[in-house]
Design an enzyme around this catalytic site. Structure first.
Site, PDB file in Angstrom:
ATOM      1  N   LYS A 220       0.832  -1.238   0.029  1.00 53.71           N
ATOM      2  CA  LYS A 220       0.055   0.017  -0.196  1.00 53.71           C
ATOM      3  C   LYS A 220       0.779   1.283  -0.023  1.00 53.71           C
ATOM      4  O   LYS A 220       1.873   1.264   0.660  1.00 53.71           O
ATOM      5  CB  LYS A 220      -0.953  -0.010   1.310  1.00 53.71           C
ATOM      6  CG  LYS A 220      -1.910   1.123   1.418  1.00 53.71           C
ATOM      7  CD  LYS A 220      -2.783   1.097   2.504  1.00 53.71           C
ATOM      8  CE  LYS A 220      -3.861   2.075   2.652  1.00 53.71           C
ATOM      9  NZ  LYS A 220      -4.514   1.854   3.836  1.00 53.71           N
TER      10      LYS A 220
ATOM     11  N   SER B 237      -9.835   2.001   2.718  1.00 51.17           N
ATOM     12  CA  SER B 237      -8.738   2.790   2.099  1.00 51.17           C
ATOM     13  C   SER B 237      -7.719   2.059   1.281  1.00 51.17           C
ATOM     14  O   SER B 237      -7.305   2.375   0.326  1.00 51.17           O
ATOM     15  CB  SER B 237      -8.205   3.785   2.710  1.00 51.17           C
ATOM     16  OG  SER B 237      -7.626   3.213   3.646  1.00 51.17           O
TER      17      SER B 237
ATOM     18  N   SER C  84      -9.828  -0.592   6.956  1.00 52.83           N
ATOM     19  CA  SER C  84      -9.550  -0.376   5.692  1.00 52.83           C
ATOM     20  C   SER C  84      -8.909  -1.757   5.219  1.00 52.83           C
ATOM     21  O   SER C  84      -8.418  -1.737   3.870  1.00 52.83           O
ATOM     22  CB  SER C  84      -8.483   0.736   5.487  1.00 52.83           C
ATOM     23  OG  SER C  84      -9.066   2.176   5.465  1.00 52.83           O
TER      24      SER C  84
END
Ligand code: GLN
Length: 485
Positions: A76, A151, A175
């Site tokens: 990420k 997210s 997330s």
């Protein structure tokens, strides 16, 4: 190979059936082919990736072994990685090449894992749909008109469409788990303090936690073994003995007590989600588990408390982005204050600004006691509810998300609707507990449904065992979107 588990890839590398360079090339080619459709990656750097792969092959040739040596995975874009653009989904960091590695990234490097690239995400991890990214929305591989969740939406789309066999994510209010549910794979948010936050760009420091996103519980265990551990550079990192998170995978589930919070099975959940979760519970009973109703009486306060605490911490954390030391700076400005305000006005998107405004407000003189302090008290009550519930059960189960993947744009204009996507996940972060999402079926449109498993503090090995036994009995986690064939 594209569809093999992390565990199988690891075995193939060990048996020298494939090299790290061959594997990296396979996934890089796939990223090149599918990323234009999915927008899962913000940066890909073939030369850097192949250099890491060559290094892994050389280490193996020199006699080194290890379960992640040569295994490719994606990060990420919230994790700082030396020499890589690290944007956190924001224009603010669109020119930031990190000079150092986050501890998580360093741990994977030491284990010999190969970085395939940096994954798209909601700006500064604020969102549940990956629509707040400066780099554009990510598409759900099961239906590209829908969101992947957020997210960690780029990591999620990458894992679901097999652009990467696994990826890292972070979970402040859901997330990792919510996108895992919406994209049909397994994700785990560890107990707060188990995975170092050093070099993981801070959103809400008392809630943020990194964790694995992979196809199966078994693969998550493999990743968590590399991710977890004490780090003196993170003051909230916990000093605990090293654990093998895979140690209990094969334990039978007979006698397992599953707590079902009545607040998680009320109104507001899609009927198809409910049916899939009920079917999963029936499967668990077949595996020898019993279910018992428990109550989390303050869970209804978790979303409001979170949306005081998380913005408060964000407003403080994001004050460092001032256009001075790194990140975006406005091209034209008058005095210093004008430079700050123009740089921040241009660098941050609407959702980030909304959170900074709310956070600054709830921390301001005269409102601190009424909002922030109150929310902290609610947080304690929520943690106490879980502690009481765990007296009657070993794990808690329920839905991960009230609905399956929604359409792009469907909730983007209504922040409160968006915030409610995390109604079942947020309490877990407020209490600092570990939580997982495991694929447990599909709705009538063919979209994946996730089952949430919550354990007591430090119960990761137990939860992975509970998930793995289910995955041995079912094949939901092996289903894949047509786009990924
Ligand atoms: N969706 C929640 C938020 O917008 C949680 C995000 C997260 O876990 N990073 O804050």
């Amino acid at each position: 190979m594209i569809h093999a588990s992390l565990k199988d890839l690891s075995a193939a590398l060990a048996a020298k059936k494939v090299s790290a360079v061959e594997l990296a090339t396979l996934f890089l080619d796939r990223i090149e082919k599918l990323n234009p459709t999915l927008n899962a990656f913000v940066s890909v750097d073939r030369d850097k990736t192949l250099a890491m792969a060559r290094d892994a092959d050389a280490r193996r040739a020199a006699g080194e072994t290890g379960p992640l040596l040569g295994v490719p995975l994606a990060h990420k874009d919230i994790f700082c990685a030396e020499g890589w653009l690290t944007t956190c989904g924001s224009r603010m960091l669109s020119n930031f090449v990190s000079p150092y590695d986050a501890t998580v990234v360093r741990n994977f490097k030491q284990a010999g894992a190969v970085t395939l690239g940096k994954c798209n995400m909601d700006e500064f991890a604020m969102g549940s749909s990956n629509e707040t990214s400066f780099y554009g929305a990510v598409k759900n591989p099961w239906d590209t008109a829908r969101v992947p969740g957020g997210s960690s939406g780029g990591s999620a789309a990458a894992v679901a469409a097999r652009l990467a066999p696994a990826a890292t994510g972070t979970d402040t209010g859901g997330s990792i788990r919510q996108p895992a549910a919406l994209c049909g794979f397994t994700g785990l948010k560890p107990t707060y303090g188990v995975v170092s936050r050093y070099g993981m760009i801070a959103f809400a420091s008392s809630l943020d936690q990194g964790g694995p996103m992979a196809r199966s519980a078994e693969d998550c265990a493999l990743m968590l073994n590399a991710m977890a551990g004490f780090d003196e550079r993170d003051s909230t990192s916990l000093e605990r003995p090293v654990e093998d998170y895979a140690r209990d995978l094969d334990q039978p589930l007979a006698g397992l007590r599953i707590g079902l919070p009545k607040e998680f099975f009320g109104a507001g959940m899609d009927e198809d989600v409910r049916a899939a979760v009920e079917a999963a519970l029936a499967e668990y009973r077949k595996l020898g588990a019993t279910t018992v109703e428990v109550s989390l009486p303050n869970s209804g306060l978790s979303v409001p408390a979170y949306y005081v605490i998380a913005p408060a911490e964000a407003s403080s954390n994001l004050s460092r982005f001032d256009g001075v030391r790194y990140g975006h700076r406005a091209a034209e400005y008058g005095d210093l204050n004008d430079m700050y305000s123009k740089s921040r006005a241009q660098g941050f998107g609407d959702e980030v600004k909304r959170r900074i405004l709310v956070g600054t407000y709830v921390l301001s003189h005269g409102y601190y006691d009424a909002y922030y302090l109150q929310a902290q008290k609610v947080r304690r009550l929520i943690a106490d509810d879980f502690a009481a519930a765990f007296k009657d059960c070993d794990v808690i189960m329920g839905p991960t998300s009230p609905s399956t993947a929604f359409r792009l744009g469907e909730k983007a204009a209504d922040p409160v609707q968006m915030y409610l996507s995390d109604i079942y996940t947020i309490a877990v972060n407020l209490a600092g507990l570990p939580g997982m999402s495991v694929p447990c079926g599909f709705d009538r449109q063919g979209l994946p449904v996730g089952l949430q498993i919550v354990g007591g503090w430090f119960a990761e090995a137990k939860m992975l065992n509970v998930a793995h036994q289910y995955q041995r009995a079912t094949d939901w986690h092996l289903r894949r979107p047509a786009l990924a064939e």
